[in-house]
Scaffold this motif. Structure first.
Motif, PDB file in Angstrom:
ATOM      1  N   UNK A   1      62.182  49.769 -49.761  1.00 24.80           N
ATOM      2  CA  UNK A   1      62.784  50.421 -48.592  1.00 24.80           C
ATOM      3  C   UNK A   1      62.642  51.938 -48.683  1.00 24.80           C
ATOM      4  N   UNK A   2      62.825  52.479 -49.871  1.00 15.32           N
ATOM      5  CA  UNK A   2      62.621  53.917 -50.054  1.00 15.32           C
ATOM      6  C   UNK A   2      61.167  54.309 -49.796  1.00 15.32           C
ATOM      7  N   UNK A   3      60.228  53.399 -50.062  1.00 20.64           N
ATOM      8  CA  UNK A   3      58.797  53.698 -49.919  1.00 20.64           C
ATOM      9  C   UNK A   3      58.329  53.691 -48.470  1.00 20.64           C
ATOM     10  N   UNK A   4      59.199  53.306 -47.526  1.00 20.58           N
ATOM     11  CA  UNK A   4      58.788  53.328 -46.114  1.00 20.58           C
ATOM     12  C   UNK A   4      58.469  54.755 -45.672  1.00 20.58           C
TER      13      UNK A   4
ATOM     14  N   UNK B   1      63.093  57.233 -43.099  1.00 22.38           N
ATOM     15  CA  UNK B   1      64.006  57.377 -44.227  1.00 22.38           C
ATOM     16  C   UNK B   1      65.227  56.476 -44.097  1.00 22.38           C
ATOM     17  N   UNK B   2      65.458  55.914 -42.908  1.00 16.31           N
ATOM     18  CA  UNK B   2      66.650  55.096 -42.690  1.00 16.31           C
ATOM     19  C   UNK B   2      66.689  53.850 -43.566  1.00 16.31           C
ATOM     20  N   UNK B   3      65.591  53.069 -43.705  1.00 12.03           N
ATOM     21  CA  UNK B   3      65.669  51.885 -44.568  1.00 12.03           C
ATOM     22  C   UNK B   3      66.050  52.209 -45.999  1.00 12.03           C
ATOM     23  N   UNK B   4      65.508  53.286 -46.542  1.00 10.22           N
ATOM     24  CA  UNK B   4      65.839  53.653 -47.911  1.00 10.22           C
ATOM     25  C   UNK B   4      67.305  54.017 -48.068  1.00 10.22           C
ATOM     26  N   UNK B   5      67.836  54.766 -47.098  1.00  8.29           N
ATOM     27  CA  UNK B   5      69.245  55.144 -47.175  1.00  8.29           C
ATOM     28  C   UNK B   5      70.144  53.914 -47.113  1.00  8.29           C
TER      29      UNK B   5
ATOM     30  N   UNK C   1      72.879  48.687 -52.319  1.00  9.32           N
ATOM     31  CA  UNK C   1      72.828  48.473 -53.767  1.00  9.32           C
ATOM     32  C   UNK C   1      74.067  49.031 -54.449  1.00  9.32           C
ATOM     33  N   UNK C   2      74.525  50.199 -53.990  1.00 10.84           N
ATOM     34  CA  UNK C   2      75.749  50.768 -54.558  1.00 10.84           C
ATOM     35  C   UNK C   2      76.951  49.885 -54.262  1.00 10.84           C
ATOM     36  N   UNK C   3      76.997  49.334 -53.026  1.00  7.69           N
ATOM     37  CA  UNK C   3      78.092  48.437 -52.684  1.00  7.69           C
ATOM     38  C   UNK C   3      78.099  47.176 -53.531  1.00  7.69           C
ATOM     39  N   UNK C   4      76.908  46.626 -53.792  1.00  9.90           N
ATOM     40  CA  UNK C   4      76.825  45.425 -54.628  1.00  9.90           C
ATOM     41  C   UNK C   4      77.225  45.708 -56.074  1.00  9.90           C
TER      42      UNK C   4
ATOM     43  N   UNK D   1      60.519  53.598 -60.250  1.00  6.77           N
ATOM     44  CA  UNK D   1      61.088  54.103 -61.499  1.00  6.77           C
ATOM     45  C   UNK D   1      62.431  54.778 -61.246  1.00  6.77           C
ATOM     46  N   UNK D   2      62.524  55.511 -60.127  1.00 10.31           N
ATOM     47  CA  UNK D   2      63.797  56.134 -59.776  1.00 10.31           C
ATOM     48  C   UNK D   2      64.850  55.079 -59.465  1.00 10.31           C
ATOM     49  N   UNK D   3      64.437  54.005 -58.777  1.00 14.30           N
ATOM     50  CA  UNK D   3      65.371  52.930 -58.435  1.00 14.30           C
ATOM     51  C   UNK D   3      65.874  52.221 -59.688  1.00 14.30           C
ATOM     52  N   UNK D   4      65.017  52.136 -60.703  1.00 12.99           N
ATOM     53  CA  UNK D   4      65.419  51.444 -61.924  1.00 12.99           C
ATOM     54  C   UNK D   4      66.575  52.125 -62.634  1.00 12.99           C
ATOM     55  N   UNK D   5      66.853  53.381 -62.279  1.00 12.18           N
ATOM     56  CA  UNK D   5      68.019  54.059 -62.848  1.00 12.18           C
ATOM     57  C   UNK D   5      69.317  53.540 -62.239  1.00 12.18           C
ATOM     58  N   UNK D   6      69.214  52.944 -61.022  1.00 12.43           N
ATOM     59  CA  UNK D   6      70.395  52.412 -60.342  1.00 12.43           C
ATOM     60  C   UNK D   6      70.550  50.920 -60.550  1.00 12.43           C
ATOM     61  N   UNK D   7      69.446  50.195 -60.377  1.00 10.10           N
ATOM     62  CA  UNK D   7      69.458  48.737 -60.546  1.00 10.10           C
ATOM     63  C   UNK D   7      68.189  48.331 -61.284  1.00 10.10           C
ATOM     64  N   UNK D   8      68.212  47.205 -62.017  1.00  8.29           N
ATOM     65  CA  UNK D   8      67.008  46.768 -62.737  1.00  8.29           C
ATOM     66  C   UNK D   8      65.860  46.434 -61.782  1.00  8.29           C
ATOM     67  N   UNK D   9      64.660  46.827 -62.154  1.00  9.56           N
ATOM     68  CA  UNK D   9      63.474  46.580 -61.331  1.00  9.56           C
ATOM     69  C   UNK D   9      62.329  46.144 -62.246  1.00  9.56           C
ATOM     70  N   UNK D  10      61.651  45.054 -61.873  1.00  8.57           N
ATOM     71  CA  UNK D  10      60.402  44.664 -62.525  1.00  8.57           C
ATOM     72  C   UNK D  10      59.269  45.326 -61.736  1.00  8.57           C
ATOM     73  N   UNK D  11      58.565  46.238 -62.355  1.00 12.10           N
ATOM     74  CA  UNK D  11      57.679  47.149 -61.631  1.00 12.10           C
ATOM     75  C   UNK D  11      56.446  46.452 -61.057  1.00 12.10           C
ATOM     76  N   UNK D  12      55.759  45.630 -61.845  1.00 15.44           N
ATOM     77  CA  UNK D  12      54.454  45.100 -61.433  1.00 15.44           C
ATOM     78  C   UNK D  12      54.501  44.315 -60.126  1.00 15.44           C
ATOM     79  N   UNK D  13      55.367  43.291 -59.969  1.00 17.10           N
ATOM     80  CA  UNK D  13      55.380  42.575 -58.696  1.00 17.10           C
ATOM     81  C   UNK D  13      55.819  43.438 -57.522  1.00 17.10           C
ATOM     82  N   UNK D  14      56.696  44.407 -57.773  1.00 13.88           N
ATOM     83  CA  UNK D  14      57.131  45.286 -56.689  1.00 13.88           C
ATOM     84  C   UNK D  14      55.984  46.172 -56.210  1.00 13.88           C
ATOM     85  N   UNK D  15      55.159  46.645 -57.142  1.00  9.17           N
ATOM     86  CA  UNK D  15      53.996  47.449 -56.751  1.00  9.17           C
ATOM     87  C   UNK D  15      53.020  46.608 -55.934  1.00  9.17           C
TER      88      UNK D  15
END
Length: 338
Positions: A176-179, A80-84, A90-93, A230-244
């Motif tokens: 990182x959250x998916x680790x 869980x450390x990488x996701x945190x 991301x919040x800092x940026x 999808x949860x991450x997209x609420x914080x920062x923009x994400x293009x889903x297909x390449x990330x999957x």
């Protein structure tokens, strides 16, 4: 039989149970047809006789203790450390600018690398002595392209770059959250496969039960990855297909490495890196006199589907190749020895 016992004596002496010997014999090319020459119905039956013939001491139980320690639930917490760290970065940026934003990004990148390395050295995703030295560099390239590549490619197609191109941290946050779910799914696959190995009476029976298990675990990880993106997209923009596609590629590469197939993992990662490098290289090469044909396929793809189509297609093809290979490699008993 004595010659066979002498040839594989070390394997038989350190084996925890006959299943370990069966997996080792399979890895050395011993098949059910070979076992028939020793008047046994299959490799498992042959392994049982070899196990009974070789004396063992109390130290034979040590591999089981090591495996149990590697599968402790506490080790999953490290995943869980990488996701945190990624969420904090991301919040800092998002809430900084100028030099502070650059510093937050640099510090977050270092912290994320440290957290990811720590998580991969513990629990179900650890692969001591198996990963190739080039693997971290390939993963770093894929991560860097996920962060910067789409923006650069779009700028190149538009005739640039004329200045700094946009940065997309969203996919890295989701990956990182998916680790954590990746570690849980890897543990689930290993435990169920070992259990299936204990209940099987032939290599074909074990393989037939392991393939759907692998596909189910891959589907489970993919579903968790989609939900986290999808949860991450609420914080920062994400293009889903390449990330999957990238997340599936990294998961399969690590699963193959953990189970003793690091070269296949390197091949898949290198294919994806080469494809992502060729796309901007083709655009730049097309600017040379008489070489415009080099850029046309990439430009057509980018203008039709967007810059994200390149990593989605490349990483998707590499992930599909690793999945086909894994369905054969990870259905062997030798891939599940302790």
């Amino acid at each position: 039989m004595r010659a066979l016992l002498h040839r594989h004596r070390e394997l038989c002496e350190r084996a925890v149970d006959p299943l370990e010997i069966a997996a080792g014999l399979e890895a050395h090319g011993v098949t059910d047809r070979t076992a028939a020459r020793f008047r046994h119905r299959d490799v498992f039956s042959l392994a049982e006789e070899l196990y009974a013939r070789v004396p063992r001491g109390e130290e034979a139980a040590q591999p089981q203790a090591d495996e149990a320690a590697a599968a402790r639930p506490a080790h999953l917490v490290s995943a869980m450390a990488p996701g945190a760290v990624a969420v904090a970065t991301a919040a800092g940026l998002r809430f900084t600018d100028g030099g502070a934003r650059l510093g937050a990004g640099a510090a977050g990148a270092v912290a994320l690398a440290v957290a990811l390395g720590w998580s991969l050295r513990r629990g179900p995703l650890r692969a001591p002595g198996r990963a190739r030295r080039v693997t971290p560099y390939l993963v770093c390239w894929l991560a860097a392209y996920s962060l910067l590549g789409d923006g650069l490619l779009a700028e190149l197609v538009a005739g640039g770059p004329l200045g700094p191109w946009p940065v997309a941290p969203g996919p890295l946050v989701g990956l990182a959250l998916a680790v954590a779910p990746a570690a849980w799914v890897a543990r689930l696959f290993s435990a169920r496969a070992r259990r299936g190995l204990g209940g099987s009476r032939g290599l074909e029976e074990f393989a037939a039960g392991t393939r759907p298990l692998l596909l189910g675990c891959v589907a489970l990880h993919t579903g968790a990855l989609i939900a986290l993106l999808l949860l991450t997209s609420l914080l920062v923009p994400v293009v889903i297909a390449p990330a999957i596609a990238l997340g599936l590629l990294l998961f399969l590469a690590r699963l193959l490495t953990v189970h003793g197939y690091p070269q296949a993992a390197v091949t898949g990662l290198a294919f994806a890196c080469a494809g992502e490098a060729l796309a901007p290289a083709a655009i730049l090469g097309g600017r040379l006199p008489g070489c415009g044909f080099l850029a046309r396929p990439v430009e057509a793809a980018v203008r039709t589907w967007g810059a994200a189509a390149v990593p989605a297609l490349v990483c998707g093809a590499a992930a599909l190749g690793l999945l086909v290979h894994a369905s054969a490699a990870l259905s062997r008993a030798s891939a599940h020895t302790t």
